[in-house]
Design an enzyme around this catalytic site. Sequence first.
Site, mmCIF file in Angstrom:
data_model
loop_
_atom_site.group_PDB
_atom_site.id
_atom_site.type_symbol
_atom_site.label_atom_id
_atom_site.label_comp_id
_atom_site.label_asym_id
_atom_site.label_seq_id
_atom_site.Cartn_x
_atom_site.Cartn_y
_atom_site.Cartn_z
ATOM 1 C CG ASP A 57 -1.697 1.232 1.421
ATOM 2 O OD1 ASP A 57 -2.411 1.610 0.477
ATOM 3 O OD2 ASP A 57 -1.598 1.853 2.496
ATOM 4 C CG ASP A 113 -1.732 7.652 0.259
ATOM 5 O OD1 ASP A 113 -1.098 8.706 0.248
ATOM 6 O OD2 ASP A 113 -2.300 7.180 -0.751
#
Length: 271
Positions: free
Chosen positions: A14, A16
């Site tokens: 991922d 953020d």
Amino acid sequence: MTTPFAKVTHVILDLDGTLINTEQLVDEVVSAVLHKRGDFTASRVRKAMEHVRGMRPGDGTRAVMDLLEITDVSVDALLAETSALLDARWGEVSMMPGARRLLDHLHVHGVKTALATSTPAAFLAKKMLSHDGWVERLSVVATGDEVENGKPKPDLFFLAAERLGVDPRTCVVLEDTPLGVKAAKAAGAFAIAIPSIHDDFAAYEDAGADQTIRSLYDLDLSLWGLPPFRDRVDVALVSAPSDTNKADRNDVSVSDADAFVVESVLPLSPA
């Protein structure tokens, strides 16, 4: 060695809150915009934003507006307002602790790695302008605008695994949100949580995380059958005999000590 988890061959990351520290900036900007739309308490806005962490920008904006009952503006207009403010400030965003170390390690060891981010491709390019091209070193990238459904649906991780050319069950996903963990598990992948919601670790367990760690520095890749980090060093920690004067403690040797332990530590990188 026999691992308590599983042997995987590929990594899906991922972005953020996992690799780059956008959460504080996004919270600041979005909460300021939301407070202009109503007389909300700070805790109500924070809870609404935590509820949508990990969603695609459009999906998250719509959900927050529903939760706060904002009806005087369209989803597109509110998203455009926050996006313009964020685009002017993405350069303030730094890497998460341990992210650079992890990315360099995976690259050096040739571990095929995907970036799977809810961020749309156009936003991603703007967001990464202040970073030095490490995204291009990853094997593949999958963005939120390329799939029909965002997290917690598994579409994004299915796409990332497809682009890696592997079954999601051979992948381990690193995620900072419960919604992301749910999406990874729904895709059949393993999930390591590095929580961005620090006061609700139970949410990650409920989401199905296979492991929860506090920082990327706590990541032990060997548990997953991946090349281990080799940059830790063993340090002997000694305690002075109880009858030693405080002023003399600097002169105590290991042989004089009551006890000593060996602890593995990660040296600080030079500034």
